[in-house]
Design an enzyme around this catalytic site. Structure first.
Site, PDB file in Angstrom:
ATOM      1  N   GLU A 284       0.875  -1.175   0.000  1.00 37.01           N
ATOM      2  CA  GLU A 284       0.000   0.000   0.000  1.00 37.01           C
ATOM      3  C   GLU A 284       0.906   1.217   0.000  1.00 37.01           C
ATOM      4  O   GLU A 284       1.753   1.367   0.870  1.00 37.01           O
ATOM      5  CB  GLU A 284      -0.915  -0.021   1.224  1.00 37.01           C
ATOM      6  CG  GLU A 284      -2.062   0.973   1.136  1.00 37.01           C
ATOM      7  CD  GLU A 284      -1.707   2.326   1.707  1.00 37.01           C
ATOM      8  OE1 GLU A 284      -1.451   3.256   0.905  1.00 37.01           O
ATOM      9  OE2 GLU A 284      -1.672   2.461   2.925  1.00 37.01           O
ATOM     10  N   CYS A 318      -2.194   7.800   4.777  1.00 36.11           N
ATOM     11  CA  CYS A 318      -2.264   7.511   3.343  1.00 36.11           C
ATOM     12  C   CYS A 318      -3.608   7.955   2.778  1.00 36.11           C
ATOM     13  O   CYS A 318      -3.723   8.300   1.605  1.00 36.11           O
ATOM     14  CB  CYS A 318      -2.088   6.022   3.084  1.00 36.11           C
ATOM     15  SG  CYS A 318      -0.603   5.316   3.805  1.00 36.11           S
TER      16      CYS A 318
END
Length: 521
Positions: A284, A318
């Site tokens: 990720e 994120c």
């Protein structure tokens, strides 16, 4: 039946938030007694201390030395990998019911100790107390949800249709072997535990390398679980990415990698890891997440949602909202309310009750913020923020002011590049299709949000937005806060490699490979 931990929500529902804060205050006092402690590596089931250590300091007050961790060598890391390899066969043959039991036991320990573990997070990476508790809740949720997934799927083993009368056939998903887990500073408990649990509970063994900025939370997990496993099923190794991380990526004994971090580091690691042989690499890699604010939207909900998504944990997620596209007709009103709410946010020590904005993680982040602010002043208009906090009570920490910027040129680097800071760029649009095109123009595709009362606009958003985690009219947060078991966290485009979300039903499958078994009469 799996239930999310939801600690703060439960205190709110019971009208007992004062009790929450009393427990947190007590935990803050308690955890300070361990400041300055020496921590070990955990390799082969043994705790290994070192004379060559690095200090972990609080980003909110760099005078606070939270702990000392070993600077692991290449030899230490190779030892951990080899030990994990040796332990694999025994752990992989452990019945899945036993693995489920172990993870539920550790989840219960974390639930019991959640206030002290969350207080550590406040000091370690600068999350305010509600964000820190959310991190701990997610850690517990990951362990319990993955345990339930393994149980519901009966260890991912099932009989299949027989090819002929004298044959019995089955499909069995089996673990790969040794996994390298490389976790980030921003969710030092949840992401470290989530990735490690995914690998371990499916029968793999693990070498866990946490962020050097925030290794204590990951250690607490390794410490809680390692004695329940065969020796070396989990190994905990701290130190420089250029040594520890590089050694893990270069080792042919490592069978898979789970990584969370920047696109640059993730893609470099992916390229290196896949050169020797095909192996799974779960990654990720950040985002540049948009929120679209249509003319029909509820301005109060929209500004609340954007504020929380952009500036919660100082934008160091994120999933943080870093781009806003607002329809021209409501732009002045939207910006006026957003700036007013942002300017009212309390900047303070994250372990204090009333602090909303804590520090950024390190001095490099402060310098990046200063550079971005200088660019914004030169090429756009700063509506609020753009400065470092340097008064007496904040001078020893990495505090910056939440910043909102408008009037940047199209495709400006501040609009394109992930900053991982409390820094929000706002642009205007004429029609909804234009907004979607601008939102999708990014190379990233992690999260996205929309605010609109027009059902057609909302459905068009969900049909066309290029992101893995999407929300409509979410005042709690426009783009952040995915709940385990409800909102799998998955990145599209440059935001991820595997296309399967953490906290979702397909996540564990990535740590397993299929074997067809045929038994003849």
């Amino acid at each position: 039946m799996f239930e999310n931990e939801r600690t703060w929500n439960r205190f709110v529902e019971n009208n007992s938030t004062d009790d929450f804060h009393k427990k947190f205050d007590s935990a803050v006092s308690q955890v300070q007694k361990d400041f300055g402690k020496n921590y070990p590596l955990i390799i082969g089931g043994k705790e290994i201390f070192s004379n060559d250590n690095f200090q972990v300091k609080s980003p909110a007050d760099k005078n606070l030395i939270l702990g000392n961790f070993p600077t692991a060598t290449k030899e230490n890391t190779l030892h951990a990998i080899e030990a994990a390899k040796d332990s694999f066969y025994k752990w992989s043959l452990t019945p899945y019911q036993k693995r489920v039991q172990i993870f539920r036991e550790v989840a219960d320990v974390f639930s019991h100790d959640k206030f002290s573990l969350a207080a550590i997070l406040c000091f370690e990476n600068g999350k305010n107390r509600l964000e820190a508790m959310g991190d701990l809740d997610e850690s517990i949720d990951f362990m319990r949800f993955y345990a339930e997934q393994l149980e519901v799927n009966e260890g991912f083993s099932k009989e299949t249709k027989s090819a002929s009368r004298n044959e019995r056939t089955a499909s069995v998903l089996k673990p790969y072997g040794v996994w390298g887990i490389i976790s980030p500073f921003n969710f030092p408990s949840a992401i470290a535990i989530g990735m490690t649990s995914g690998a371990l509970i499916t029968g793999n063994t693990v070498v866990l390398k946490p962020s050097s900025d925030a290794p204590i939370s990951a250690f607490k997990f390794a410490e809680a679980i390692y004695h329940k496993l065969p020796p070396a099923a989990i190994n905990f190794v701290t130190g420089a990415g250029s040594i520890v991380g590089k050694t893990i990526l270069e080792s042919t004994l490592v069978d898979g990698i789970a990584f969370t971090g920047s696109k640059e580091v993730g893609m470099t690691g992916y390229s290196e890891f896949e050169t020797k042989r095909p192996r799974p690499f779960i990654s990720e890699m950040g985002g540049k997440n948009p929120a679209i604010i249509a003319a029909s939207s509820d301005i109060e909900k929209a500004t609340d949602g954007v504020l929380r998504a952009a500036f919660g944990y100082s934008g160091q997620k994120c999933s943080a909202c870093s781009r806003v596209y607002v329809q021209k007709s409501i732009a002045p009103k939207f910006l006026e309310r957003l700036v007013a709410k942002t300017s009212a946010l309390k900047i303070g020590k994250p372990w204090e009750k009333d602090a909303y904005i804590g520090p950024v993680i390190n001095e490099s982040a402060v310098k990046k913020f200063q550079k971005a602010s200088d660019l914004a002043k030169k090429d756009g208009t700063i509506l609020c923020g753009g400065s470092v906090v340097s008064d007496e009570s904040h001078k020893d920490g990495n505090f910056v002011v939440p910043t909102i910027v408008t009037n940047l040129p199209k495709d400006h680097e501040l609009i394109r590049e992930e900053l991982f800071l409390p820094f929000l760029c706002v642009e205007e649009f004429e029609n909804f299709d234009e907004a979607l095109a601008m939102a999708n123009k990014s190379n990233y595709g992690l999260t996205a949000g929309v605010f609109s009362q027009d059902k057609n606009e909302i459905e068009t958003f969900f049909e066309k937005i290029e992101a893995g985690v999407t929300y409509a009219n979410r005042a709690a947060s426009a783009t952040t806060g995915a709940m385990v078991g409800a909102q799998p966290f998955v990145g599209w485009k440059d935001s991820g490699i595997s296309g399967k979300g953490a906290g979702g039903e397909y996540y564990l499958l990535q740590f397993l490979r299929e074997q067809t078994q045929t038994r003849c009469a």
